[in-house]
Write a protein that holds these residues in place. Structure first.
Motif, PDB file in Angstrom:
ATOM      1  N   GLY A  82     102.463  -2.212  71.198  1.00  0.00           N
ATOM      2  CA  GLY A  82     102.584  -3.659  71.038  1.00  0.00           C
ATOM      3  C   GLY A  82     101.225  -4.333  71.088  1.00  0.00           C
ATOM      4  N   PHE A  83     101.217  -5.673  70.936  1.00  0.00           N
ATOM      5  CA  PHE A  83     100.039  -6.501  71.228  1.00  0.00           C
ATOM      6  C   PHE A  83      99.054  -6.611  70.065  1.00  0.00           C
ATOM      7  CE2 PHE A  83      96.078  -6.794  74.228  1.00  0.00           C
ATOM      8  CZ  PHE A  83      96.162  -8.178  74.303  1.00  0.00           C
ATOM      9  N   GLY A  84      98.871  -5.542  69.292  1.00  0.00           N
ATOM     10  CA  GLY A  84      97.823  -5.546  68.268  1.00  0.00           C
ATOM     11  C   GLY A  84      98.313  -6.014  66.911  1.00  0.00           C
ATOM     12  N   GLY A  87      97.735 -12.237  71.631  1.00  0.00           N
ATOM     13  CA  GLY A  87      97.575 -13.037  72.848  1.00  0.00           C
ATOM     14  C   GLY A  87      98.141 -12.306  74.053  1.00  0.00           C
ATOM     15  N   ARG A  88      97.720 -12.728  75.255  1.00  0.00           N
ATOM     16  CA  ARG A  88      98.189 -12.058  76.470  1.00  0.00           C
ATOM     17  C   ARG A  88      99.709 -12.122  76.560  1.00  0.00           C
ATOM     18  NH1 ARG A  88      94.659 -10.320  80.267  1.00  0.00           N
ATOM     19  NH2 ARG A  88      96.380  -8.843  80.513  1.00  0.00           N
ATOM     20  N   GLY A  89     100.296 -11.018  76.952  1.00  0.00           N
ATOM     21  CA  GLY A  89     101.755 -10.947  77.029  1.00  0.00           C
ATOM     22  C   GLY A  89     102.414 -10.809  75.670  1.00  0.00           C
ATOM     23  N   GLY A  90     101.611 -10.559  74.630  1.00  0.00           N
ATOM     24  CA  GLY A  90     102.093 -10.634  73.254  1.00  0.00           C
ATOM     25  C   GLY A  90     102.986  -9.497  72.799  1.00  0.00           C
ATOM     26  N   SER A  91     103.164  -8.458  73.614  1.00  0.00           N
ATOM     27  CA  SER A  91     104.005  -7.377  73.077  1.00  0.00           C
ATOM     28  C   SER A  91     105.488  -7.745  73.046  1.00  0.00           C
ATOM     29  CB  SER A  91     103.750  -6.041  73.772  1.00  0.00           C
ATOM     30  OG  SER A  91     103.649  -6.196  75.125  1.00  0.00           O
ATOM     31  N   ASP A  92     105.908  -8.760  73.799  1.00  0.00           N
ATOM     32  CA  ASP A  92     107.277  -9.283  73.599  1.00  0.00           C
ATOM     33  C   ASP A  92     107.408  -9.792  72.162  1.00  0.00           C
ATOM     34  OD1 ASP A  92     107.842  -8.967  76.319  1.00  0.00           O
ATOM     35  OD2 ASP A  92     107.327 -11.045  76.803  1.00  0.00           O
ATOM     36  N   LEU A  93     106.397 -10.531  71.750  1.00  0.00           N
ATOM     37  CA  LEU A  93     106.407 -11.072  70.392  1.00  0.00           C
ATOM     38  C   LEU A  93     106.331  -9.939  69.370  1.00  0.00           C
ATOM     39  CD1 LEU A  93     106.288 -13.458  68.412  1.00  0.00           C
ATOM     40  CD2 LEU A  93     103.829 -13.603  68.837  1.00  0.00           C
ATOM     41  N   VAL A 105     105.748  -0.729  72.938  1.00  0.00           N
ATOM     42  CA  VAL A 105     105.306  -0.527  74.315  1.00  0.00           C
ATOM     43  C   VAL A 105     104.066  -1.342  74.664  1.00  0.00           C
ATOM     44  CG1 VAL A 105     103.995   1.587  73.766  1.00  0.00           C
ATOM     45  CG2 VAL A 105     104.914   1.269  76.072  1.00  0.00           C
ATOM     46  N   SER A 106     104.056  -1.840  75.905  1.00  0.00           N
ATOM     47  CA  SER A 106     102.890  -2.519  76.471  1.00  0.00           C
ATOM     48  C   SER A 106     101.944  -1.486  77.057  1.00  0.00           C
ATOM     49  CB  SER A 106     103.294  -3.395  77.669  1.00  0.00           C
ATOM     50  OG  SER A 106     103.878  -4.572  77.297  1.00  0.00           O
ATOM     51  N   ALA A 107     100.786  -1.948  77.449  1.00  0.00           N
ATOM     52  CA  ALA A 107      99.855  -1.101  78.202  1.00  0.00           C
ATOM     53  C   ALA A 107     100.414  -0.866  79.602  1.00  0.00           C
ATOM     54  CB  ALA A 107      98.514  -1.807  78.298  1.00  0.00           C
ATOM     55  N   MET A 108     100.035   0.266  80.228  1.00  0.00           N
ATOM     56  CA  MET A 108     100.387   0.464  81.634  1.00  0.00           C
ATOM     57  C   MET A 108      99.858  -0.732  82.422  1.00  0.00           C
ATOM     58  SD  MET A 108      99.599   4.521  82.348  1.00  0.00           S
ATOM     59  CE  MET A 108     100.382   4.602  83.976  1.00  0.00           C
ATOM     60  N   GLY A 138      94.918  -0.120  75.487  1.00  0.00           N
ATOM     61  CA  GLY A 138      95.919   0.076  76.540  1.00  0.00           C
ATOM     62  C   GLY A 138      97.261   0.466  75.951  1.00  0.00           C
ATOM     63  N   GLU A 139      97.666  -0.233  74.901  1.00  0.00           N
ATOM     64  CA  GLU A 139      98.948   0.037  74.251  1.00  0.00           C
ATOM     65  C   GLU A 139      98.917   1.371  73.517  1.00  0.00           C
ATOM     66  OE1 GLU A 139      97.890  -2.966  74.829  1.00  0.00           O
ATOM     67  OE2 GLU A 139      99.680  -3.991  75.550  1.00  0.00           O
ATOM     68  N   ARG A 140      97.763   1.699  72.925  1.00  0.00           N
ATOM     69  CA  ARG A 140      97.693   2.974  72.192  1.00  0.00           C
ATOM     70  C   ARG A 140      97.844   4.150  73.147  1.00  0.00           C
ATOM     71  NH1 ARG A 140      92.982   1.440  67.945  1.00  0.00           N
ATOM     72  NH2 ARG A 140      94.260  -0.067  66.825  1.00  0.00           N
TER      73      ARG A 140
END
Ligand code: ASP
Ligand code: MG
Length: 414
Positions: free
Chosen positions: A209-211, A223-229, A47-50, A144-146
């Motif tokens: 995601g993201f971390g 990186g920004r937008g990184g939760s796809d990755l 999941v991404s941040a809201m 944000g993601e947490r």
């Protein structure tokens, strides 16, 4: 939870973007999608941040990075504690409001407790003296993601599948900021330790995601937008065959719809095409998302959380036959172009991605000429066909070339 008819034992990774968890109603939809999939196979939800939360966090990280030792005031003039308290209040309200809508009374206390605990930690991170500002930024940004993961886990449990948040960052990285490199083999070990046991228990594993984490345990980001990755990295680590990227549009469109109003949905793309397209700024995917997917042959489907019946865009290794698939702009390249009137103008390039057919280049040049657009250069690149034009004419050139060359929209003229 009982899984009745398992279609697969392979975990499915479902990634929810920022708008897919943008408010309480969105959390409900996202949770239903995850819970329904979990009836048939193990599910890890990344999941991404809201939406907007990461920007807020980074804004606070920047504003509080330097605190005047004498006055204890930040760059904005607020006291350090005052601005941190303000952030705490705003984030708590936003997430708890979503949780009240998406999480049942039975599961709410756990989510609320988790939100409060996370925000307490965040305040500590913000108030602690920092040696490395980039590391501090990453340590702040991941909250944000947490927070959204806590709400999503409660919402999925409410939707009828038990879910648990993965609290240790399963993605192992190096220590580069703000976009760390993933270490695939250490990530596999961490996923085996922190994600797999939840799946084995029949739980939906909700992964922020993201971390990422360095070998020393320091916090990083992809990186920004990184939760796809994050999603494809976790898919590779878990041996998944499928990753769904849930977003707020029907899939990948064949041009930026803000610039090309009649852009069409692409039913399929190859990893290579998707990678090039994302690298050229296609907003729907982080530019490196396809690297782990291509390596592990994972089918990635980009789908709309708010229109789940739409088939979306399937991205696989398969290269379609000849044809231009999509078009993108690279604005204002460093090269300056001398114009006949003596001015110098920045050049932009329209990249027509795919496998061009013989007449495509000529057709593109002809249509640009008809539209009165001067072509500074055109040629064949590995990505497809490229047309350099003056920056002022670039958007119009993109529309003309999209209409003339992109397979899904091309009008055949006799
Ligand atoms: N929340 C992060 C960002 O806004 C990561 C992501 O959403 O993919 O960049
Ligand atoms: Mg995104």
């Amino acid at each position: 939870m009982e899984r009745e008819a398992r279609v697969s034992e392979q975990p499915l990774v479902i990634k929810f973007g920022g708008t897919s968890v943008g408010d309480g109603a969105a959390f409900v939809r996202a949770a239903e999608i995850a819970a329904e999939a979990a009836r048939e196979r193990p599910v890890a939800a990344v999941v991404s941040a809201m939406r907007g939360t990461t920007d807020t966090l980074l804004g606070y990280a920047a504003a509080t990075a330097t605190v005047d030792a004498e006055t204890n005031r930040t760059a904005t003039g607020a006291t350090h504690e005052g601005s941190v308290a303000e952030l705490h209040r705003a984030l708590y309200e936003r997430h708890v409001r979503a949780a009240r809508e998406a999480v049942s009374g039975e599961h709410f206390p756990k989510v609320d407790g988790r939100l409060r605990a996370l925000l307490k930690e965040l305040v500590e991170v913000l108030l602690a003296p920092a040696k490395n500002l980039e590391a501090r930024r990453a340590a702040v940004a991941v909250y944000g993601e947490r927070l959204s993961a806590a709400v999503l886990a409660g919402a999925i449990s409410t939707a009828g599948a038990s879910a648990e948040v993965v609290t240790a960052d399963p993605i192992a990285t190096d220590a580069s900021y703000p976009e760390a490199e993933v270490d695939a083999s250490r990530t596999r070990e961490r996923c085996t330790r922190y994600v797999r046991p939840l799946l084995d228990e029949g739980l939906v594993a909700v992964v922020p995601g993201f971390g990422g984490r360095t070998p020393d345990g320091a916090q990083t980001t992809l990186g920004r937008g990184g939760s796809d990755l994050s999603a494809t990295v976790i898919g590779r680590a878990l041996g998944s065959e499928e990753v769904w990227i849930m977003t707020d549009v029907d899939g990948v469109l064949d041009a930026d719809p803000r610039l090309v109003p009649d852009a069409n949905l692409l039913p399929r793309l190859s990893y290579r095409e998707a990678g090039v397209f994302a690298g050229l700024g296609a907003k729907v995917l982080h530019h490196r998302t396809m690297e782990p997917a291509a390596e592990a042959d994972i089918e990635v489907t980009v789908r709309n959380t708010f229109n789940p019946d739409s088939p979306g865009t399937r991205v696989t290794a398969r290269e379609e036959g000849p044809g231009i698939r999509c078009a993108a702009l690279r604005r204002r390249l460093a090269v300056e172009v001398p114009c006949t009137d003596g001015h110098r103008s920045a050049a932009s390039v329209v990249v027509c991605i795919g496998v061009p057919e013989k007449p495509d280049s000529r057709r593109g040049l002809r249509e640009l000429r008809k539209a009165g657009i001067r072509v500074l250069h055109s040629g064949l690149a590995t990505a497809g066909l490229v047309f350099a034009v003056r920056d002022e004419e670039a958007e119009e050139a993109l529309r003309v070339l999209h209409g003339a060359l992109v397979a899904g929209s091309r009008v055949e003229v006799a």
